[in-house]
Design an enzyme around this catalytic site. Structure first.
Site: not given
Ligand SMILES: Cc1ncc(COP(=O)(O)O)c(C=O)c1O
Length: 413
Positions: A127, A198, A223-224, A372
């Site tokens: 990401f 992550d 938030y996911k 997706r």
């Molecule tokens: C793997 C991954 N890491 C990090 C993030 C986003 O990070 P942030 O909340 O700092 O925007 C996402 C967002 O889709 C993600 O898919």
């Protein structure tokens, strides 16, 4: 699961042990929401809880709420609840900031653990924010620290004695491919390399056992799959054994051992608290806590079984009904290798996704060509999958996606 009928699908929903959770979410009538891997649905309890924090705790109790309504412990309290979902001890996870910021904290922590090592390692196609945070650190160091990206299957052989950190997303955001957390961690440790996981597409989506994998650091989004609301605060995990060895690069006052002493000198708080930086977003934490509490009621093994079955069903129905339309799976077919999503390559992916969304099936598009679909087993049903593939088939049969309105890219895809 070939040649499924609609009745057979409805029977799967009737037998689903998680079926009661769907009604605890506010899902707009007629919408098939397959984007919980981007922004989870709203728990029905969230608006009242947030309204109470706004009206009573903020409106009436004001500054006293830091003590009387325990605002000050929100990051620890919700962190401990997330810890239970990801195989960590309650004092190894804290809610704070965004995932990007927490990636920075974890990377700098690793650099401190091995100050002689100068390489930050990740894979191409990770990401972007993970990669960008590494590149920012390299720039900040004036080139002393190097960002190294290799192909996904070259990661283990790229580990060496100059590697200060390996940063990987456990479930790839595009392909849904899931890394063997334990195997990778063992390999990295054999070269003395700490691993940062992550978990943005893992927490609340697949069983995670950080301590069984002897993990070092982890970060993830609220938030996911945790359903914490738009821009919900993120979390960071630091294994107990590392916590006190790190002098935080983001040495904000709330990570101080005694913030209310207002000392001129930064002394890091013991344990996970030093991974705090500034004042927590109380409203965001309140909404996140509702989502995390709901997730905490679910059985993770049941969740995984259902998530795998939803993905398998989607892939099967697509191969049965949309075989003529050039969709190529971008995700592993084997559910054990996959997180809680499926994805497909298609050269007209953007327009097709817009046409699908216009018909009430929400997935998302990831450049250059990926459609997706995420499955949140707490609220997605087998019927959702059946209906979604119906819509995709119809969009392809009628060429609905070729309409002008679906061609122009919007700011957020
Ligand atoms: C793997 C991954 N890491 C990090 C993030 C986003 O990070 P942030 O909340 O700092 O925007 C996402 C967002 O889709 C993600 O898919």
């Amino acid at each position: 699961m070939s040649e499924m009928t609609r009745d057979a699908i409805l029977a799967l929903d009737r037998d689903d042990p998680l079926t009661g959770f769907r009604d605890r979410f506010d899902i707009p009538e007629g919408l098939i929401y397959l984007d919980g891997n981007s922004l989870g649905c709203m728990p029905k309890a969230a608006p009242d809880r947030v309204a109470d924090v706004v009206k009573r705790e903020w409106g009436e109790d004001l500054i006293r709420s830091w003590n009387t309504n325990d605002w000050i412990n929100g990051p620890r309290r919700v962190g401990a609840k997330i810890a239970a979902l990801i195989g960590a001890a309650s004092d190894e996870v804290i809610v704070a900031d965004s995932t990007s910021i927490n990636v920075f904290k974890a990377l700098t922590a690793c650099l401190q653990l091995n100050p002689k090592r100068k390489t930050l390692l990740s894979e191409r196609g990770n990401f972007p924010t993970d990669i960008y945070m590494m590149q920012g650190l390299s720039a900040l160091s004036g080139g002393d620290i190097i960002t190294r990206l290799v192909e996904p299957d070259e990661v283990l052989e790229a580990l060496d004695y100059d590697t200060a950190a390996l940063l990987l997303t456990q479930v790839n955001y595009k392909t849904g491919e899931m890394r063997d957390m334990r195997g990778v961690t063992v390999a990295a440790h054999s070269k003395g390399v700490p691993v940062i996981w992550d978990l943005s597409h893992s927490a609340g989506a697949v069983p995670v056992d950080l301590n069984a994998a002897n993990a070092d650091f982890a970060v993830g989004c609220g938030y996911k799959y945790l359903n914490g609301g738009p821009g919900a605060p993120a979390f960071i995990f630091a294994a107990k054994r590392h916590q006190d060895a790190v002098f935080p690069a983001l040495s904000g006052w709330l990570g101080h051992a005694a913030p209310f002493d207002f000392d001129d000198t930064y002394t890091p708080a013991p344990g996970i608290d030093r991974f705090l930086c500034g004042t927590p977003g109380v409203l965001g934490i309140a909404a996140l806590e509702v989502g995390v509490d709901l997730m905490g009621e679910a059985d993770m093994a049941e969740l995984r079984t259902k998530s795998s079955a939803l993905g398998d069903l989607f892939l099967t129905l697509m191969s049965e009904r949309c075989a003529d339309y050039d969709f190529t799976p971008a995700c592993p077919i084997d559910a054990t290798q996959r997180g809680s999503q499926v994805s497909f390559h298609h050269e007209n992916g953007y327009a097709i996704m817009q046409a699908i969304i216009a018909r009430g099936v929400i997935g998302d598009f990831r450049a250059p060509d990926i459609l997706r679909f995420g499955f949140a087993p707490l609220y997605n049903s087998f019927e959702d999958v059946w209906n979604a593939v119906d819509v995709i088939q119809n969009v392809m049969e009628t060429d609905a996606w070729t309409a002008d309105e679906f061609q122009a890219r919007r700011a957020v895809t």
